[in-house]
Write an enzyme that holds these catalytic residues in place. Structure first.
Site, mmCIF file in Angstrom:
data_model
loop_
_atom_site.group_PDB
_atom_site.id
_atom_site.type_symbol
_atom_site.label_atom_id
_atom_site.label_comp_id
_atom_site.label_asym_id
_atom_site.label_seq_id
_atom_site.Cartn_x
_atom_site.Cartn_y
_atom_site.Cartn_z
ATOM 1 N N ASP A 30 28.126 47.375 -4.593
ATOM 2 C CA ASP A 30 27.312 46.600 -5.758
ATOM 3 C C ASP A 30 28.470 46.120 -6.831
ATOM 4 O OD1 ASP A 30 26.173 46.156 -8.355
ATOM 5 O OD2 ASP A 30 24.475 47.688 -7.881
ATOM 6 N N LYS A 34 22.522 40.172 -15.085
ATOM 7 C CA LYS A 34 23.604 40.559 -15.751
ATOM 8 C C LYS A 34 24.860 39.584 -15.924
ATOM 9 C CE LYS A 34 21.093 44.363 -15.435
ATOM 10 N NZ LYS A 34 21.512 45.261 -14.310
ATOM 11 N N TYR A 69 23.453 53.372 -9.553
ATOM 12 C CA TYR A 69 22.748 52.864 -10.600
ATOM 13 C C TYR A 69 21.100 53.357 -10.151
ATOM 14 C CZ TYR A 69 19.292 49.187 -12.103
ATOM 15 O OH TYR A 69 18.229 48.732 -12.644
ATOM 16 N N ARG A 96 10.321 29.874 -0.511
ATOM 17 C CA ARG A 96 10.510 31.498 -0.167
ATOM 18 C C ARG A 96 11.552 31.523 0.871
ATOM 19 N NH1 ARG A 96 8.183 33.977 3.928
ATOM 20 N NH2 ARG A 96 6.155 32.731 3.627
HETATM 21 C C1 LIG Z 1 20.663 45.943 -13.288
HETATM 22 C C2 LIG Z 1 21.555 46.612 -12.015
HETATM 23 C C3 LIG Z 1 20.817 46.591 -10.751
HETATM 24 C C4 LIG Z 1 19.393 45.982 -10.611
HETATM 25 O O1 LIG Z 1 19.316 44.738 -10.835
HETATM 26 P P1 LIG Z 1 18.013 44.169 -11.177
HETATM 27 O O2 LIG Z 1 18.325 42.577 -11.545
HETATM 28 O O3 LIG Z 1 17.318 44.677 -12.498
HETATM 29 O O4 LIG Z 1 16.893 44.147 -10.241
HETATM 30 C C5 LIG Z 1 21.667 46.947 -9.715
HETATM 31 N N1 LIG Z 1 22.584 47.488 -9.491
HETATM 32 C C6 LIG Z 1 23.539 47.678 -11.327
HETATM 33 C C7 LIG Z 1 24.832 48.093 -11.289
HETATM 34 C C8 LIG Z 1 22.773 47.180 -12.275
HETATM 35 O O5 LIG Z 1 23.228 47.067 -13.374
#
Ligand SMILES: *Cc1c(COP(=O)(O)O)cnc(C)c1O
Length: 386
Positions: A175, A200, A103, A49
């Site tokens: 992001d 992703k 998002y 952790r």
């Molecule tokens: C999927 C996504 C998130 C969230 O990510 P998780 O791994 O599902 O928690 C945040 N920002 C964007 C642009 C995303 O596509």
């Protein structure tokens, strides 16, 4: 690794511990590590952790290098990265400016949760930098944007965001999930902190939920301390999977960039399609900005078929290759209707304001051959005519 190597080379070699000569680091599944210091600090006790196993260190080093940052940390999800960074920035009751069209998970956190923690948020029209100053308050700490928005791939002028943050003493956070560091190295560009859903592109295999935070050493250490207490850390097996995925990032994203470009052009010339949204197309409102700021535009595009919602449902039904589902960045192409998934929580007028029509189909391209994808979309679009 040094800057003289290309990013694709560095991803493979940066941070490798070569434990016992092993090309692939073993997975440190242990939750117990013998204490080497007689009087360790909380964060230096080795424990999964606390983000300090060899599996954590190697992915963190690669992610920092990818973003051009001093330091990075991986998290248990993209939302763990985003929530930890926002809570850290606004601790003590701060205010933040957020880009419109966030998002969905971030939107929920910002607009439905932050107020419960004594923090506040304003939405800014990202395309109108002249309007941002009016939203500032004495307690404003943060400006938060996305590298490319979902699903219409809006690109804002990132130079303006970075300059605005410097001018007003704000922390700039981006992001960078949709561009990925292959298309935009956000920290190298000038952002203070980049966050990712590593679920992703970074992992890229549709088999891991993870996130990442990159920035300067001082801030990242401080954020890691909070993350260690909140508990959104990635386990060693997750680190190993992310490490495996990262090694092919350049290959995968390069392919997805190219496939999206070709599919966008193909659809834009198709007589059963009304409109296609991808920054590689000259009629996209941010085409010029994307060309200037991004190395390429990523694998997400969207289109509106002729024939409205009925046609959109028929196309999705008739497609053979794409999976009908959300997410992006994996090997398999995905299609969704944002009004039923990512933007279902918004009112019809809010969706209209963002330009998201009910018959808009989002495509997240995978790694299939582009000719097979074009043929499949062509067949499915023809089916709407019968
Ligand atoms: C999927 C996504 C998130 C969230 O990510 P998780 O791994 O599902 O928690 C945040 N920002 C964007 C642009 C995303 O596509």
């Amino acid at each position: 690794m040094t800057d003289r190597h290309h990013l694709g080379t560095r991803i493979i070699h940066t941070g490798e511990p070569r434990i016992d000569g092993s090309a692939v680091p073993p997975i440190f599944q242990s939750t117990v590590f013998e204490q080497s210091e007689p009087d360790p600090s909380y964060d230096s006790v080795r424990y999964p952790r606390l983000n300090n196993t060899p599996n954590h260190h190697v992915v963190a080093a690669k992610l920092a290098d990818l973003e051009g940052a001093e330091a990075a940390v991986v998290t248990a999800s993209g939302m763990a990265a985003i929530s930890t960074v926002i809570l850290w920035c606004l601790r003590g009751g701060g205010h933040a400016l957020f880009q419109n069209g966030l998002y969905g998970g971030t939107h929920g956190l910002v607009h439905h949760q932050l107020a419960h923690f004594g923090m506040s948020a304003s939405t800014i029209e990202a395309r109108d930098p002249a309007s941002w100053e009016a939203a500032l308050r004495p307690e404003t700490k943060l400006i938060y944007v996305e590298s490319l928005t979902n699903p219409l791939c809006q690109v804002i002028d990132h130079r303006k965001v970075v300059d605005f943050a410097k001018q007003h003493g704000l922390i700039s956070v981006i992001d960078n999930t949709f561009a990925s560091p292959m298309n935009f190295r956000a920290v190298d560009f000038g952002y203070d902190i980049a966050v990712h859903s590593a679920t992703k592109y970074l992992n890229g295999h549709s088999d891991l939920c993870a996130g990442a935070i990159a920035g300067d050493r001082g801030r990242v250490d401080d954020i890691v301390h909070l993350l260690n207490l909140l508990g959104g850390s990635l386990d060693a097996m997750g680190c190993y999977l992310l490490h495996r995925g990262l090694r092919t990032l350049e290959l995968r994203v390069g392919r997805q960039n190219e496939t999206a470009r070709r599919l966008a052009t193909f659809l834009s010339e198709h007589d059963a399609v009304e409109r296609v949204h991808h920054p590689t197309l000259p009629d996209h409102p941010d085409h010029a900005l994307a060309k200037e700021l991004l190395a390429d535009c990523g694998g997400v595009l969207a289109f509106e078929p002729a024939g409205g919602v009925d046609a959109a449902m028929k196309v999705i039904e008739a497609l053979e290759l794409p999976i009908h589902g959300p997410s992006l960045g994996g090997p398999e192409t995905l299609v969704t209707r944002p009004c039923k998934t990512s933007h279902a929580g918004l009112s019809p007028s809010e969706r209209e304001g963002l330009g998201i029509a009910d018959h808009l189909i989002r495509i997240a391209v995978g790694l299939e051959h582009v000719d097979d994808l074009c043929a499949d979309f062509d067949r499915a679009l023809r089916a709407t005519r019968t």
